[in-house]
Design an enzyme around this catalytic site. Structure first.
Site: not given
Ligand code: COA
Length: 291
Positions: A159, A177
């Site tokens: 992420s 994300k």
């Protein structure tokens, strides 16, 4: 003389973890042809795993697979697939099973990024990054889950830290994300009872990556104060990967491990940093005395 600021050492995971902890294991890594995901793959292979790296560009994948095999003495093969295409990911998984017979670890790392404001990007531009990052992660989980259940394996989703605050020019990545982080938490809860773990690694500023070369001005970067004295290194993310896939993390699931050296906690500060911490006397004259 004020003390010299500390600079965090760059450590090789082999100096901390045994060399064979992943012997017989198989890693499936999307986005593994370059950058952070390639370094993550290399670190897992250095501890004994074989790997399949997945991406859109077959030339780059083939070259990287060769490099990774030579560097680690393990076997890495390329599988061409676009994570936005569920059937292509399923085919890459089938190739993995045909070659190695199992999947223990999955890194969902394929991502897209470019710098553009909300006003300056098209609807399709936003959708494209959502599809690569968030839908691509879902497609990868769907295609691999059955095999990861069979080995009681683990997922790591790559992420970012961008979405913890409002990062200009990054609305597409921030939204995508945030979705990846949420997906991982649900995966951890749903699959924990079957012995599958899911965690997120959120790299902060990591040097020598495509992202940082586009998102950061290197000259400015070197002037900025980092709590641990330097920008992140690919090895920092690789080491976190080895930890999270290892048995040392057998009770760690549903977490986001930000590998960012404390940078997220830095606010803009009127006193010079790290000078104000290392040499408080030198900044005393900048603070008004109490009346
Ligand atoms: N600024 C604004 N919009 C952009 C853009 C930029 N720098 N780059 C791409 N887009 C837009 C395109 O214009 C297109 O929208 P449109 O159809 O309305 O014109 C949309 O995004 C899709 O772009 P396209 O290049 O056709 O899609 P793709 O699926 O082939 O590739 C990316 C998407 C994100 C992978 C591609 O932009 C790219 O190669 N980025 C750099 C490499 C990268 O992201 N690496 C990963 C680092 S984390």
């Amino acid at each position: 003389m004020p003390p010299k600021p500390f600079v965090a050492p760059i450590v090789d995971s082999k100096s901390v973890f045994l060399p064979n902890i992943f012997k017989g294991k198989v890693l499936f890594c999307t986005g593994g042809g370059s950058g952070i995901c390639k370094a993550m793959t290399e670190s897992v292979m250095r501890h004994g795993a074989n790997a399949v790296i997945v991406g859109r560009k077959l030339d780059r994948l083939t070259e990287s697979a060769k490099e990774l095999s030579e560097a680690t003495g393990q076997t890495c093969i390329p599988a061409q697939a676009d994570v936005r295409q569920p059937q292509q990911i399923k085919d890459a998984v089938a190739k993995t099973i045909a070659t190695f017979g199992r999947i223990d670890f999955v890194i969902c790392g394929a991502a897209g990024n470019f710098l553009a404001s909300i006003d300056g990007m098209s609807e399709n531009a936003f959708k494209t990054v959502m599809e690569i990052d968030t839908l691509g992660t879902f497609n990868t989980v769907k295609a691999t889950l059955h095999h990861v259940r069979a080995t009681q394996g683990a997922y790591i989703h790559v992420s970012a830290t961008l979405h913890y605050k409002g990062t200009p020019y990054q609305v597409h990545v921030s939204a995508a994300k945030a979705g990846v982080d949420a997906l991982s938490a649900v995966l951890a809860v749903e699959e924990g009872p079957r012995g599958v773990r899911s965690n997120v690694i959120a790299p902060g500023p990591i040097g020598e990556t495509e992202g940082i070369s586009r998102l950061k001005n290197h000259a400015e970067e070197s002037k900025r104060g980092y709590p641990l004295g330097r920008i992140g290194n690919l090895k920092d993310v690789a080491n976190a990967t080895v930890f999270l896939f290892s048995d040392a993390a057998s009770y760690v699931s549903g977490q986001v491990l930000a590998v960012e050296g404390g940078c997220e906690h830095m606010r803009s500060f009127q006193l010079p940093y790290p000078q104000a911490v290392l040499d408080p006397e030198s900044v005393k004259h900048m603070i008004k005395p109490r009346l």
